[in-house]
Design a protein around this motif. Structure first.
Motif, PDB file in Angstrom:
ATOM      1  N   ALA A 506      21.371  -1.764 -33.904  1.00 20.70           N
ATOM      2  CA  ALA A 506      21.302  -2.255 -32.614  1.00 20.70           C
ATOM      3  C   ALA A 506      22.152  -1.324 -31.504  1.00 20.70           C
ATOM      4  CB  ALA A 506      21.814  -3.593 -32.428  1.00 20.70           C
ATOM      5  N   VAL A 507      21.372  -0.995 -30.578  1.00 17.89           N
ATOM      6  CA  VAL A 507      22.087  -0.199 -29.575  1.00 17.89           C
ATOM      7  C   VAL A 507      21.847  -0.884 -27.987  1.00 17.89           C
ATOM      8  CG1 VAL A 507      22.106   1.869 -30.715  1.00 17.89           C
ATOM      9  CG2 VAL A 507      20.105   1.210 -29.426  1.00 17.89           C
ATOM     10  N   ILE A 508      22.502  -0.329 -26.929  1.00 19.45           N
ATOM     11  CA  ILE A 508      22.505  -0.814 -25.841  1.00 19.45           C
ATOM     12  C   ILE A 508      22.296   0.114 -24.711  1.00 19.45           C
ATOM     13  CG2 ILE A 508      24.856  -1.146 -25.495  1.00 19.45           C
ATOM     14  CD1 ILE A 508      24.227  -3.880 -23.512  1.00 19.45           C
ATOM     15  N   ALA A 509      21.477   0.063 -23.702  1.00 23.12           N
ATOM     16  CA  ALA A 509      21.428   1.173 -22.620  1.00 23.12           C
ATOM     17  C   ALA A 509      22.300   0.720 -21.654  1.00 23.12           C
ATOM     18  CB  ALA A 509      19.655   1.352 -22.052  1.00 23.12           C
ATOM     19  N   GLU A 510      23.224   1.638 -21.136  1.00 20.48           N
ATOM     20  CA  GLU A 510      24.153   1.114 -20.110  1.00 20.48           C
ATOM     21  C   GLU A 510      24.774   2.367 -19.538  1.00 20.48           C
ATOM     22  OE1 GLU A 510      27.110  -2.545 -20.292  1.00 20.48           O
ATOM     23  OE2 GLU A 510      27.727  -0.932 -21.575  1.00 20.48           O
ATOM     24  N   ASP A 511      24.647   2.583 -18.081  1.00 17.18           N
ATOM     25  CA  ASP A 511      25.226   3.666 -17.384  1.00 17.18           C
ATOM     26  C   ASP A 511      24.683   4.969 -17.893  1.00 17.18           C
ATOM     27  OD1 ASP A 511      26.660   1.866 -16.093  1.00 17.18           O
ATOM     28  OD2 ASP A 511      28.508   1.926 -17.513  1.00 17.18           O
ATOM     29  N   GLY A 512      23.544   5.031 -18.303  1.00 15.18           N
ATOM     30  CA  GLY A 512      22.574   6.127 -18.571  1.00 15.18           C
ATOM     31  C   GLY A 512      23.208   6.491 -20.029  1.00 15.18           C
ATOM     32  N   LYS A 513      23.738   5.681 -20.727  1.00 19.70           N
ATOM     33  CA  LYS A 513      24.128   6.154 -22.005  1.00 19.70           C
ATOM     34  C   LYS A 513      23.495   5.189 -23.101  1.00 19.70           C
ATOM     35  CE  LYS A 513      28.332   5.668 -21.381  1.00 19.70           C
ATOM     36  NZ  LYS A 513      29.949   5.628 -21.428  1.00 19.70           N
ATOM     37  N   ILE A 514      23.360   5.440 -24.391  1.00 18.15           N
ATOM     38  CA  ILE A 514      22.968   4.530 -25.555  1.00 18.15           C
ATOM     39  C   ILE A 514      24.276   4.407 -26.357  1.00 18.15           C
ATOM     40  CG2 ILE A 514      21.450   4.509 -27.310  1.00 18.15           C
ATOM     41  CD1 ILE A 514      20.101   4.102 -25.150  1.00 18.15           C
ATOM     42  N   ASP A 515      24.830   3.065 -26.322  1.00 19.61           N
ATOM     43  CA  ASP A 515      25.796   2.774 -26.976  1.00 19.61           C
ATOM     44  C   ASP A 515      25.487   1.761 -28.016  1.00 19.61           C
ATOM     45  OD1 ASP A 515      27.702   4.349 -25.176  1.00 19.61           O
ATOM     46  OD2 ASP A 515      27.648   2.591 -23.520  1.00 19.61           O
ATOM     47  N   PRO A 516      26.610   1.908 -29.006  1.00 23.62           N
ATOM     48  CA  PRO A 516      26.523   0.882 -29.999  1.00 23.62           C
ATOM     49  C   PRO A 516      26.709  -0.563 -29.482  1.00 23.62           C
ATOM     50  CG  PRO A 516      27.976   2.753 -30.778  1.00 23.62           C
ATOM     51  CD  PRO A 516      27.571   2.673 -29.336  1.00 23.62           C
ATOM     52  N   PHE A 517      25.600  -1.478 -29.817  1.00 30.55           N
ATOM     53  CA  PHE A 517      25.859  -2.876 -29.447  1.00 30.55           C
ATOM     54  C   PHE A 517      27.024  -3.652 -30.145  1.00 30.55           C
ATOM     55  CE2 PHE A 517      24.699  -7.432 -29.031  1.00 30.55           C
ATOM     56  CZ  PHE A 517      24.543  -7.347 -27.703  1.00 30.55           C
ATOM     57  N   GLU A 518      28.040  -3.923 -29.415  1.00 33.42           N
ATOM     58  CA  GLU A 518      29.338  -4.460 -29.821  1.00 33.42           C
ATOM     59  C   GLU A 518      29.178  -5.868 -30.226  1.00 33.42           C
ATOM     60  OE1 GLU A 518      31.621  -3.056 -26.890  1.00 33.42           O
ATOM     61  OE2 GLU A 518      31.674  -0.867 -27.735  1.00 33.42           O
ATOM     62  N   TRP A 519      28.317  -6.167 -31.097  1.00 34.86           N
ATOM     63  CA  TRP A 519      28.081  -7.708 -31.400  1.00 34.86           C
ATOM     64  C   TRP A 519      27.459  -7.739 -32.800  1.00 34.86           C
ATOM     65  CZ3 TRP A 519      29.468 -12.461 -28.489  1.00 34.86           C
ATOM     66  CH2 TRP A 519      28.955 -13.519 -29.113  1.00 34.86           C
ATOM     67  N   GLU A 520      28.055  -8.470 -33.698  1.00 38.93           N
ATOM     68  CA  GLU A 520      27.273  -8.789 -34.915  1.00 38.93           C
ATOM     69  C   GLU A 520      26.816  -7.404 -35.609  1.00 38.93           C
ATOM     70  OE1 GLU A 520      27.635 -11.662 -36.028  1.00 38.93           O
ATOM     71  OE2 GLU A 520      27.633 -13.138 -34.552  1.00 38.93           O
ATOM     72  N   THR A 521      27.771  -6.222 -35.513  1.00 42.58           N
ATOM     73  CA  THR A 521      27.484  -5.165 -36.052  1.00 42.58           C
ATOM     74  C   THR A 521      28.506  -4.683 -37.049  1.00 42.58           C
ATOM     75  OG1 THR A 521      28.198  -3.862 -34.271  1.00 42.58           O
ATOM     76  CG2 THR A 521      25.843  -4.418 -34.092  1.00 42.58           C
ATOM     77  N   GLU A 522      27.950  -3.618 -37.970  1.00 40.12           N
ATOM     78  CA  GLU A 522      29.052  -2.943 -38.720  1.00 40.12           C
ATOM     79  C   GLU A 522      29.314  -1.628 -38.150  1.00 40.12           C
ATOM     80  OE1 GLU A 522      29.864  -2.297 -43.493  1.00 40.12           O
ATOM     81  OE2 GLU A 522      27.997  -3.038 -42.923  1.00 40.12           O
ATOM     82  N   ASN A 523      30.582  -0.998 -38.137  1.00 34.65           N
ATOM     83  CA  ASN A 523      30.831   0.275 -37.448  1.00 34.65           C
ATOM     84  C   ASN A 523      30.334   1.103 -37.996  1.00 34.65           C
ATOM     85  OD1 ASN A 523      32.481  -1.356 -35.471  1.00 34.65           O
ATOM     86  ND2 ASN A 523      34.391  -0.953 -36.529  1.00 34.65           N
ATOM     87  N   ALA A 524      30.172   1.150 -39.602  1.00 33.53           N
ATOM     88  CA  ALA A 524      29.891   2.124 -40.264  1.00 33.53           C
ATOM     89  C   ALA A 524      28.337   2.748 -40.060  1.00 33.53           C
ATOM     90  CB  ALA A 524      29.978   2.176 -41.794  1.00 33.53           C
ATOM     91  N   TRP A 525      27.769   1.972 -39.700  1.00 32.58           N
ATOM     92  CA  TRP A 525      26.315   1.830 -39.461  1.00 32.58           C
ATOM     93  C   TRP A 525      26.092   3.028 -38.372  1.00 32.58           C
ATOM     94  CZ3 TRP A 525      24.254  -3.677 -37.899  1.00 32.58           C
ATOM     95  CH2 TRP A 525      24.270  -4.398 -39.386  1.00 32.58           C
ATOM     96  N   TYR A 526      27.005   3.300 -37.463  1.00 32.74           N
ATOM     97  CA  TYR A 526      26.911   4.292 -36.312  1.00 32.74           C
ATOM     98  C   TYR A 526      27.354   5.691 -36.716  1.00 32.74           C
ATOM     99  CZ  TYR A 526      25.482   0.028 -34.003  1.00 32.74           C
ATOM    100  OH  TYR A 526      24.981  -0.965 -33.765  1.00 32.74           O
ATOM    101  N   ASN A 527      27.810   5.841 -38.008  1.00 31.78           N
ATOM    102  CA  ASN A 527      28.549   7.114 -38.531  1.00 31.78           C
ATOM    103  C   ASN A 527      27.308   7.902 -39.040  1.00 31.78           C
ATOM    104  OD1 ASN A 527      29.869   9.190 -39.365  1.00 31.78           O
ATOM    105  ND2 ASN A 527      30.877   7.843 -41.089  1.00 31.78           N
ATOM    106  N   PRO A 528      27.165   9.329 -38.049  1.00 36.21           N
ATOM    107  CA  PRO A 528      26.050  10.195 -38.503  1.00 36.21           C
ATOM    108  C   PRO A 528      26.327  10.992 -39.749  1.00 36.21           C
ATOM    109  CG  PRO A 528      27.584  10.992 -36.722  1.00 36.21           C
ATOM    110  CD  PRO A 528      27.855   9.697 -36.958  1.00 36.21           C
TER     111      PRO A 528
END
Length: 587
Positions: A506-528
């Motif tokens: 889950a990600v969110i489009a905000e201020d021209g950026k794609i950020d991780p959605f900070e709700w019901e997620t696991e931080n390790a998912w976004y580790n490239p």
């Protein structure tokens, strides 16, 4: 059996007093004896109901005279009470099984939303050893002490699958109904117990009749299950008030409830403190069970906070801070109006568009019944039992806190989903008598059963719902796309529908950026370094997300379409261009 040289003295139960003999005080002709005293050769021996209380053994042959049927031993009449209890237990078990079957059928008519799917992912992690949910950022309600274990139990049988979520939601509703019935039938007997149980089930399941509101009762793990902690507390206070372990158990129970849902802290704890404090004020003494209950309820708050501190020290999940603040006084009238709207919604009395429709008539009836029970309990407050007072105060506190807080909005009916549950128990206790004469039982059975079973049958007979995001999940699996990005409302659902075969983050489009959605997620998912995402699933009806994705990731290598989604496919790891995880204020 003939007795010689004995005097038979009847024992009566005076209102509010202990048993007494006729010589103690005048006896009304309308009173019936509850036992007898036998005197013989200077001895006083008890018989009847109070034999065990007096501590004296019955006279020779007395027990046989009471227990042996006229036809003599072996006739089978003496075994009827035990057989009756076994039959009643079997009937209750059969009713629970039938209700579970119906609830599972109802659950199949609701596609699990993203929050339920996220809870299923957490339960899957919990079941596979991550007991503290290390690395998870959960929402403002964790459901860690009730719903999450039930989800894990369901996944032990069904795995990470939609069927597990549906089974878990049905089981949660069954447990809630069972706790409600246990409180409702206290003090009743015979047919009245079944009648009260039917009332509880009917009111709880009223929102299922309205398709737009069905997710409140069966589709979303929210504050409905939280009522279990208050109902169990009611059982303790009502049935074991003077037991020495009641206060400690209540403290642990409320602390566990607060650990999973702060609603227990803002609703259940104040309700218990208010009711017991009123009892203390009436008796004008602090050395009683009510004082211990007050101390236990208040002590549950620091206990839950201390456990949370210890868990965080051990590396447990992080939790988004709950936005529970008091609204400005000027907005309270609006909050009251919103509360009235949402009250109709959670009872299934509010059709889409706010118009009175046929499928809301039953909800209106249930709401009216609960309102009458609420008013009747207030009218006889001094003579009402503690459990009835607790239910009334809890309902009032829940609605009052919701109305004056910033949470009140047309999008948050789930914040008061516990009200129908508590109202159902209150209505069953206040309006259904403790005993129903046999001559009236048959006449009342048909309409009461119809009121509960017909609505549930109509809902259960509907066909299973095809999930809205099923086409996306099927397409991604068919084309071998396994790791990608999507909006929150799509990502966990697809993960669940494919049993983890397709993993959308889950990600969110905000201020021209794609950020991780900070709700019901696991931080390790976004580790490239440990994960690879090469596509983005964009909803056509939300073009801002697709435009931002193309702006951040560049022109895709190919574009595909699946139902209402457009899929941007790349030949590189998109996680390298996702902004780092920045945790919001957490608890």
């Amino acid at each position: 059996m003939a007795r010689r040289d004995t005097d038979l003295v009847a024992v009566f139960q005076m209102p509010g007093n202990s048993p007494c003999s006729p010589g103690d005080r005048p006896i009304s002709a309308s009173l019936k004896p509850v036992g007898y005293w036998y005197t013989q050769a200077g001895e006083r021996r008890s018989g009847g109901q109070h034999a065990a209380d007096a501590g004296a053994a019955p006279l020779p042959g007395e027990s046989e005279a009471r227990e042996t049927p006229p036809d003599g031993p072996g006739s089978g009449e003496g075994r009827r009470p035990r057989a009756r209890r076994a039959g009643e237990a079997l009937a209750w078990a059969a009713g629970a099984a039938a209700l579970l079957f119906v609830l599972v059928r109802v659950a199949r008519t609701v596609a699990p939303p993203a929050d339920a799917a996220s809870l299923a992912l957490q339960a899957h992690d919990l079941f596979h050893g991550n007991v503290l949910l290390h690395g998870w950022l959960v929402g403002d309600v964790t459901f860690y002490t009730f719903e999450l274990p039930v989800f894990a139990l369901a996944e032990a049988f069904f795995g990470l699958h939609v069927a597990a979520v549906q089974a878990a939601m049905a089981l949660i509703d069954l447990i809630v109904a069972a706790c409600g019935v246990a409180v409702a039938v206290t003090g009743s007997r015979g047919t009245a117990r079944a009648g009260r149980a039917v009332v509880v089930v009917a009111v709880i399941c009223a929102p299922d009749l309205v398709t737009a509101d069905r997710w409140l009762a069966i589709g979303l793990p929210d504050h409905t299950g939280t009522t279990v902690f208050l109902l169990l507390g009611c059982l303790l206070v009502d049935r074991a008030l003077d037991w020495r372990w009641t206060a400690p158990l209540l403290c642990v129970l409320l602390a566990a409830g607060q650990f999973g849902d702060a609603t227990v802290r803002y609703v259940d704890v104040p309700a218990i403190v208010i009711v017991c404090a009123l009892q203390i004020a009436r008796t004008r003494t602090l050395r009683n069970a009510d004082s211990a209950i007050v101390v236990a309820a208040l002590g549950s708050v620091p206990l839950s906070l201390a456990v949370r501190v210890v868990m965080r020290h051990l590396g447990a999940y992080q939790m988004v801070a709950r936005p529970t603040t008091l609204a400005p006084v000027s907005s309270w009238p609006h909050g009251v109006a919103v509360t009235w709207l949402q009250l109709r919604t959670v009872f299934g009395a509010q059709a889409p568009g706010g118009l009175l429709a046929g499928d809301t008539l039953f909800g209106w009836a249930c709401l009216l019944v609960v309102a009458v029970a609420f008013g009747w309990t207030l009218w006889r407050w001094r003579t009402a039992r503690r459990v009835d007072q607790l239910l009334v105060v809890a309902i009032a506190v829940n609605l009052g806190v919701y109305a004056v807080s910033t949470i009140a909005s047309p999008l948050t009916p789930q914040e008061i989903t516990g009200v129908p549950v508590l109202g159902a128990v209150l209505a069953a206790r206040a309006l259904m008598p403790a005993a129903i004469p046999r001559r009236w039982a048959a006449a009342l059975a048909a309409p009461v059963l119809a009121a509960a079973l017909v609505p549930l049958g109509l809902v259960a007979a509907q066909t299973a719902t095809i999930a809205y995001r099923q086409p996306l999940a099927t397409w991604l699996q068919a084309h071998g796309l396994r790791h990608g990005l999507a909006m929150y409302w799509d990502a966990p659902d697809v993960n669940l529908m494919t049993s983890g075969d397709v993993q959308l983050r889950a990600v969110i489009a905000e201020d021209g950026k794609i950020d991780p959605f900070e709700w019901e997620t696991e931080n390790a998912w976004y580790n490239p370094a440990g994960h690879y995402a090469n596509f983005v699933a964009c909803v056509r009806s939300y073009p801002l997300f697709s435009r931002t994705a193309e702006h951040v990731f560049g022109k895709p290598a190919s574009i595909r379409y699946a139902g209402n989604w457009v899929i941007f496919i790349y030949h590189r790891n998109l996680l390298k261009q996702v902004s780092p995880v920045v945790l919001p204020p957490t608890q």
